[in-house]
Design an enzyme around this catalytic site. Structure first.
Site, PDB file in Angstrom:
ATOM      1  N   SER A 265      -2.640  -2.629   2.109  1.00  0.00           N
ATOM      2  CA  SER A 265      -2.118  -3.853   2.737  1.00  0.00           C
ATOM      3  C   SER A 265      -0.738  -3.595   3.308  1.00  0.00           C
ATOM      4  O   SER A 265      -0.029  -2.680   2.863  1.00  0.00           O
ATOM      5  CB  SER A 265      -2.000  -4.948   1.661  1.00  0.00           C
ATOM      6  OG  SER A 265      -0.913  -4.631   0.795  1.00  0.00           O
ATOM      7  N   ASP A 266      -0.343  -4.410   4.273  1.00  0.00           N
ATOM      8  CA  ASP A 266       1.074  -4.422   4.576  1.00  0.00           C
ATOM      9  C   ASP A 266       1.750  -5.068   3.365  1.00  0.00           C
ATOM     10  O   ASP A 266       1.095  -5.744   2.569  1.00  0.00           O
ATOM     11  CB  ASP A 266       1.359  -5.195   5.879  1.00  0.00           C
ATOM     12  CG  ASP A 266       2.709  -4.778   6.464  1.00  0.00           C
ATOM     13  OD1 ASP A 266       2.911  -4.935   7.684  1.00  0.00           O
ATOM     14  OD2 ASP A 266       3.557  -4.271   5.701  1.00  0.00           O
ATOM     15  N   TRP A 267       3.019  -4.881   3.267  1.00  0.00           N
ATOM     16  CA  TRP A 267       3.739  -5.297   2.044  1.00  0.00           C
ATOM     17  C   TRP A 267       3.804  -6.818   1.957  1.00  0.00           C
ATOM     18  O   TRP A 267       4.391  -7.456   2.817  1.00  0.00           O
ATOM     19  CB  TRP A 267       5.123  -4.658   2.014  1.00  0.00           C
ATOM     20  CG  TRP A 267       5.167  -3.341   1.289  1.00  0.00           C
ATOM     21  CD1 TRP A 267       5.978  -3.012   0.227  1.00  0.00           C
ATOM     22  CD2 TRP A 267       4.379  -2.176   1.548  1.00  0.00           C
ATOM     23  NE1 TRP A 267       5.764  -1.722  -0.181  1.00  0.00           N
ATOM     24  CE2 TRP A 267       4.768  -1.185   0.604  1.00  0.00           C
ATOM     25  CE3 TRP A 267       3.379  -1.843   2.453  1.00  0.00           C
ATOM     26  CZ2 TRP A 267       4.199   0.088   0.554  1.00  0.00           C
ATOM     27  CZ3 TRP A 267       2.805  -0.574   2.410  1.00  0.00           C
ATOM     28  CH2 TRP A 267       3.206   0.364   1.476  1.00  0.00           C
TER      29      TRP A 267
END
Ligand code: GLC
Length: 708
Positions: A265-267
């Site tokens: 995932s993106d953060w």
């Protein structure tokens, strides 16, 4: 006799011990075994809790270890321009280390401007070596999002407006980086083309734009480069978050493309356990929760225990994580890498030299001749501004960064009188401007270093630009300086297009981008003729914001949390060429200190077509030309842009040399995505194959009939 007996006993014992050790040593530790066998062996040894622990972070940039089985922590790092400084461990603060300086490569759009996939591979190799030296397993780059609007704050990190160019450059970069035993991570998947409301906006677009513009670079990363990781984007696609999007991750990425690596995932880009569990996410990072509170942590474990989520789905996620672990030598020594080496610095300089684009050069003002030049006034805050550290996640704590002024002093200081005036920026603008005009008046030549920076609202993550204008009154100052001294070179340090109302007053303009650790030396090499510029624009420079396709046809930044890409395929030159709108500088444009001619064109059968021509260097300097091939379909059943880039080659030629160039065009070069068919279609019929030095400088156009 006793000695012989003792020796024999020793060998026997050693043999028994080794046999026993070999029998005890698990298969997954045997690097000679096939990767999938090692994956299955290790999978079978993990408990349920250990499997789930592997699917989420245990610090800002690491994922859990399993000490019982000797599985170490996995370390990730940004980013596309080099290995970021150490962050955290549990927040976004820099760790304040002194051993985490690294080489800062030119920014993504600069790499795109080189049009040199082999150089992208060299850059990837260098970053991969530095990542290994810093103990990283997954590098969070390259950024592959398309430049849909010149206002997007992260355009500097990406490689421009064309999917074919971005694809070819991405493949080079990823193959290079992964050759060093590090996983690349193609990001941000997908349609993350604005920073405004980036963590929530839902993108609505037609399937052809998705398939023909926004996905190809990711598809190439997976199918041509074997990228080991893909990062889900923050935004939503058609209402569902990209980090937990069934259509994007399960249907397209893993289903159609057969992706075997992991989706990270993106953060803080994950929002639901059920969607993350079922829609293709494999590694959760950065969620604003304690680590056990991540969506793929306790909640997922509970759902596995009570049968809400299938164990098969868990095992698929774990297999993908384990695959990347084995590919990045987490159980065997692997390459040790190297950091801040002269070779990496030389690569950074080479990329910067090949990235700079000579936009204009009236009366051959450039290159400057140091043997006759007496004085030069360098003007502009960007002549001394350090850029490497800026831009947020892609920023690099560079071991050093040569600024434009420093590069010019390194090159001609002591031989030419070099004066400097900041000219703009800060509070005493008027005094600054006056000093700059004065300096210009007193010098033989002016080098005005203009542009943007990484401040909010300029070239940076998490905000977009409000317009295409230069800040701090630069436009007015450039005009005033040109009045004081018409022999003015404008060097543009920026990561995206700007308007140039003063263009008629500037005989020479050089787009320098953010050009990394060695940028100033590369710039000086071009200004003084050691290097012949060979960069080409990877994005259109429009005359004004109002001319851009998103302003005319599209919607930006959207309303009510939704943005409609109503411009469809009309992005970049596809729009300007189809709608016959004159740009300031067209896609693919870039001048040289020599000149090239194209001749003897013909289309050979095969591939299904191969365009061939002779390219000659008619000048007195060695140089490199990027020959570009565009396809136009005469009567498509569905609307298509006037022309689409489907081939290019960067050719270096000595003065007077000629080389025959062959550029194969595979069936995909003629195809478009047919939503009714749910696939790509190359229609039989008439096409034009166009060869040019830019999208607007077409040197030849030939008819081609696609038979089958
Ligand atoms: C950021 C960026 C992403 C980066 C990640 C880790 O928000 O969107 O590109 O890799 O978080 O820093």
């Amino acid at each position: 006799m006793n000695t012989i007996l003792a020796v024999l006993t020793g060998f026997l014992t050693l043999g028994l011990v080794m046999t026993a050790t070999a029998a005890d040593s698990p298969l997954f530790l045997d690097a000679s075994q096939p990767r999938e066998a090692r994956v299955e062996d290790l999978l079978g040894r993990l408990t349920l809790e250990e499997k789930v622990a592997l699917l989420h972070a245990d610090s800002k940039f690491s994922a859990s270890a399993v000490p019982r089985l000797g599985i170490p922590r996995r370390w990730m790092s940004d980013g596309p321009h080099g290995v970021r400084e150490e962050i955290g461990p549990d927040d976004w603060k820099p760790a304040g280390r002194t051993d985490d300086f690294s080489t800062c490569m030119p920014c993504g759009i600069a790499l795109g401007a080189t049009w040199d996939p082999d150089l992208a591979r060299k850059e990837g190799e260098a970053i991969g070596q530095e990542a290994r030296a810093r103990g990283k397993h997954i590098m969070l780059g390259p950024g592959l999002n398309l430049q849909r609007t010149p206002l997007c704050g992260r355009n500097f990190e990406y490689m421009g407006e064309d999917p074919f160019l971005t694809s070819r450059m991405a493949v080079g970069y990823i193959v290079g980086e992964q050759s060093q035993g590090v996983a690349s991570c193609a990001k941000h998947f997908a349609v993350n083309n604005q920073e405004t409301e980036r963590t929530s906006v839902s993108v609505e677009l037609d399937e052809r734009a998705l398939r023909e513009l926004y996905l190809p670079a990711f598809q190439a990363a997976v199918k041509d480069a074997g990228v080991l990781a893909v990062m889900g984007a923050y935004n939503r696609l058609r209402g569902q978050y990209c980090c937990e999007n069934d259509y994007l991750l399960n249907r397209i990425l893993k289903g159609e493309w057969g992706f075997q690596g992991l989706v990270v995932s993106d953060w803080n880009g994950v929002h639901h356990t059920a969607e993350a569990a079922l829609n293709g996410l494999d590694l959760e990072m950065g969620t604003d929760q304690p680590y056990h509170g991540f969506y793929l942590a306790d909640a997922y474990l509970e759902g596995l225990r009570d049968g809400t989520y299938p164990m098969a789905g868990l095992d698929d996620k774990v297999r993908r994580n384990l695959r990347v672990m084995f590919a990045t030598h987490m159980f065997d020594p692997g390459p040790k890498g190297s950091l801040n080496t002269p070779e990496h610095q030389a690569t950074a300089r080479h990329v910067a030299e090949e990235a700079m684009v000579l936009l204009k050069n009236d009366n051959n003002l450039l290159p400057l001749d140091e043997s006759t030049l007496k004085s030069v006034a360098v003007i502009g805050a960007n002549a001394t501004e350090l850029q490497a550290y800026g831009g947020n996640s892609s920023g690099i704590k560079a071991l050093y960064e040569i600024t434009p002024l420093q590069g010019i002093l390194n090159r001609v200081g002591g031989k030419v009188t070099v004066t400097y005036a900041k000219g703009y920026g800060g509070i005493n603008a008027l005094a600054l401007a006056g000093q700059a005009v004065q300096a210009a008046r007193q010098a033989e030549v002016v080098i005005f270093v203009a542009g943007l920076g990484h401040a909010k609202g300029q070239d940076t993550e998490d905000s977009d630009r409000k317009d295409l204008k230069l800040p701090d009154g630069q436009d007015e100052l450039i005009a005033r300086v040109s009045e004081a001294n018409p022999k003015m070179v404008v060097v543009m340090v920026s990561g995206s297009p700007v308007e140039m109302p003063w263009l008629s007053k500037a005989p020479a303009v050089l787009q320098a981008w953010y050009s990394g650790t060695e940028g100033g030396n590369a710039l000086a090499g071009i200004l003084f003729g050691d290097v012949n510029p060979s960069g080409k624009l990877p994005c259109t420079f429009p005359k004004r914001l109002e001319d851009t396709p998103v302003a005319v046809l599209g919607e930006y930044p959207g309303k009510g949390g939704v943005v409609h890409y109503t411009e469809g395929l009309m992005v970049g030159y596809r729009y300007y060429d189809t709608k016959k709108v004159e740009p300031l500088f067209p896609f693919g444009h870039g001048l040289s200190y020599t000149h090239f001619t194209y001749s003897n064109f013909h289309v050979a059968e095969g591939a299904p077509a191969t365009v061939q021509f002779d390219l000659s260097n008619r000048g007195s300097r060695a140089g490199a030309e990027v020959a570009q091939v565009y396809i136009h379909q005469v009567q498509p059943s569905l609307p298509r842009p006037l022309q689409e880039l489907k081939g290019f080659r960067k050719i270096s030629l000595a003065p007077g040399a000629t080389q025959t160039v062959s550029i194969p065009l595979e069936i995909g070069a003629f195809s478009y995505y047919d939503p009714a068919k749910g696939g790509w279609l190359a229609e039989k019929g008439q096409f034009e194959i166009r060869v040019g030095s830019s999208s607007r400088d077409i040197r030849w156009s030939g008819k081609f009939t696609l038979e089958h």
